[in-house]
Design an enzyme around this catalytic site. Structure first.
Site, PDB file in Angstrom:
ATOM      1  N   CYS A  24       2.083  32.945 -14.344  1.00 52.62           N
ATOM      2  CA  CYS A  24       3.023  31.848 -14.604  1.00 52.62           C
ATOM      3  C   CYS A  24       3.072  31.456 -16.084  1.00 52.62           C
ATOM      4  O   CYS A  24       3.687  32.143 -16.889  1.00 52.62           O
ATOM      5  CB  CYS A  24       2.697  30.649 -13.716  1.00 52.62           C
ATOM      6  SG  CYS A  24       4.102  29.505 -13.524  1.00 52.62           S
ATOM      7  N   GLU A  64       1.995  33.171  -7.419  1.00 49.86           N
ATOM      8  CA  GLU A  64       0.881  32.297  -7.805  1.00 49.86           C
ATOM      9  C   GLU A  64       0.525  31.340  -6.663  1.00 49.86           C
ATOM     10  O   GLU A  64       1.396  30.684  -6.086  1.00 49.86           O
ATOM     11  CB  GLU A  64       1.296  31.511  -9.045  1.00 49.86           C
ATOM     12  CG  GLU A  64       0.258  30.516  -9.548  1.00 49.86           C
ATOM     13  CD  GLU A  64       0.767  29.672 -10.707  1.00 49.86           C
ATOM     14  OE1 GLU A  64      -0.064  29.241 -11.529  1.00 49.86           O
ATOM     15  OE2 GLU A  64       2.003  29.440 -10.798  1.00 49.86           O
ATOM     16  N   LYS A  81      -6.219  32.969 -14.899  1.00 47.29           N
ATOM     17  CA  LYS A  81      -5.169  32.436 -15.773  1.00 47.29           C
ATOM     18  C   LYS A  81      -5.777  31.837 -17.037  1.00 47.29           C
ATOM     19  O   LYS A  81      -6.697  31.023 -16.980  1.00 47.29           O
ATOM     20  CB  LYS A  81      -4.373  31.382 -15.003  1.00 47.29           C
ATOM     21  CG  LYS A  81      -3.147  30.834 -15.701  1.00 47.29           C
ATOM     22  CD  LYS A  81      -2.385  29.925 -14.727  1.00 47.29           C
ATOM     23  CE  LYS A  81      -1.133  29.335 -15.316  1.00 47.29           C
ATOM     24  NZ  LYS A  81      -0.387  28.537 -14.307  1.00 47.29           N
TER      25      LYS A  81
END
Length: 287
Positions: A162, A46, A118
């Site tokens: 994440c 990330e 995300k």
């Protein structure tokens, strides 16, 4: 018929604004090392091209963002394409409609297949203990609006960046859309509780693989960046939830695994999640 895919998670180290060009060179070197080991799909962590700026409040944040066709991105894509390698390249994305924590997927010819943004954006309170920076991602990133699946290297992959990995619904949705590999670019820090954070690190990674009969490729940062201690421990988990390959806390290294993609089918037959699911009972999950 046997279907195999050699895939790898790159584990990179700390970045500063001054060392951004050095990280590009490091990434190119990791692509070369992956090529030497026969890797066909390589995943980076990330926001690996920039410092992890979301652990602090900073008004001048635009300098960390780039467009998906930025020369830094295309340089790495072309470098990988010259070696016949597909990439998942995370970045802080500047778009006409906002700022996103994203990952660009390019195939083995260097063509961009698509972008994942995300979807689960965290915010954590800081504390006064060492490493207790908190997280301010909600100040910087808009949430993505979709859970796309990408056809690459003869398989289908879904991406969870994440914090996304902590929400089983997203991974299940990707598996239901045909994803055989769940790719997870991560910047996991120990914050102010290294013992607990280290102990729980592998739990969601193995769970997402086991409960979906899918491979998980978890690519994390490693090393110290300012007050943050990134854990490392990147790994590849097989469709039964077993760790197939891992590293510890080395910076700028690779986790490589030759995956038998037919194991996905065998895992889903052996643990028949799809047959025994009861979606008629799950409506309250989305209300």
């Amino acid at each position: 018929m046997t279907r195999t895919l050699c895939m790898a998670a790159a584990q990179t180290g700390n970045v500063s604004l001054e060392s951004a060009d050095a990280m590009l060179q490091t990434a190119a070197g990791l692509i070369d090392r992956a090529h030497e080991q026969g890797v066909q799909l390589l995943v980076f962590p990330e926001l690996f091209l920039t410092p992890f700026f979301a652990c602090r409040l900073e008004a001048d944040f635009d300098r960390y963002f780039m467009r998906p066709d930025d020369t830094r991105v295309t340089k790495l894509q072309n470098h990988a394409a010259s070696r016949g390698m597909a990439l998942v390249l995370p970045l802080a994305e500047r778009s006409d409609d906002g700022y996103y924590n994203s990952a660009v997927v390019s195939d083995e010819r260097g063509s961009v297949i698509g972008i994942y943004r995300k979807t689960h954006i965290p915010a954590y309170f800081p504390n006064d203990k060492p490493g207790g920076t908190g997280s301010y991602e909600k100040f910087y990133f808009s949430p993505g609006r979709d859970l796309p699946v990408f056809d690459v290297c003869g398989t289908r992959i879904g991406i969870q960046i994440c914090n996304d990995r902590l929400y089983p619904e997203g991974s299940r949705a990707l598996a239901l859309r045909g994803a055989e590999i769940l790719v997870m670019p991560i910047a996991f820090s120990t914050y102010s509780d290294p013992a607990r954070r280290t102990s729980i690190w592998e739990v969601p990674l193995r769970a997402r693989a086991h409960e979906n009969g899918a491979y998980v490729v978890a690519s994390n940062r490693a090393g110290i960046e300012g007050p943050r201690q990134h854990l490392g421990h990147s790994m590849i988990v097989d469709p039964y939830g077993m760790i197939a390959a891992r590293v510890q806390d080395e910076e700028n290294t690779l986790v490589v695994h030759e995956a038998d993609l037919e194991e996905v089918k065998r895992a889903r037959v052996g643990f028949p999640w799809w047959r025994d699911r009861r979606p008629d009972l799950y409506g309250n999950l989305v209300k």
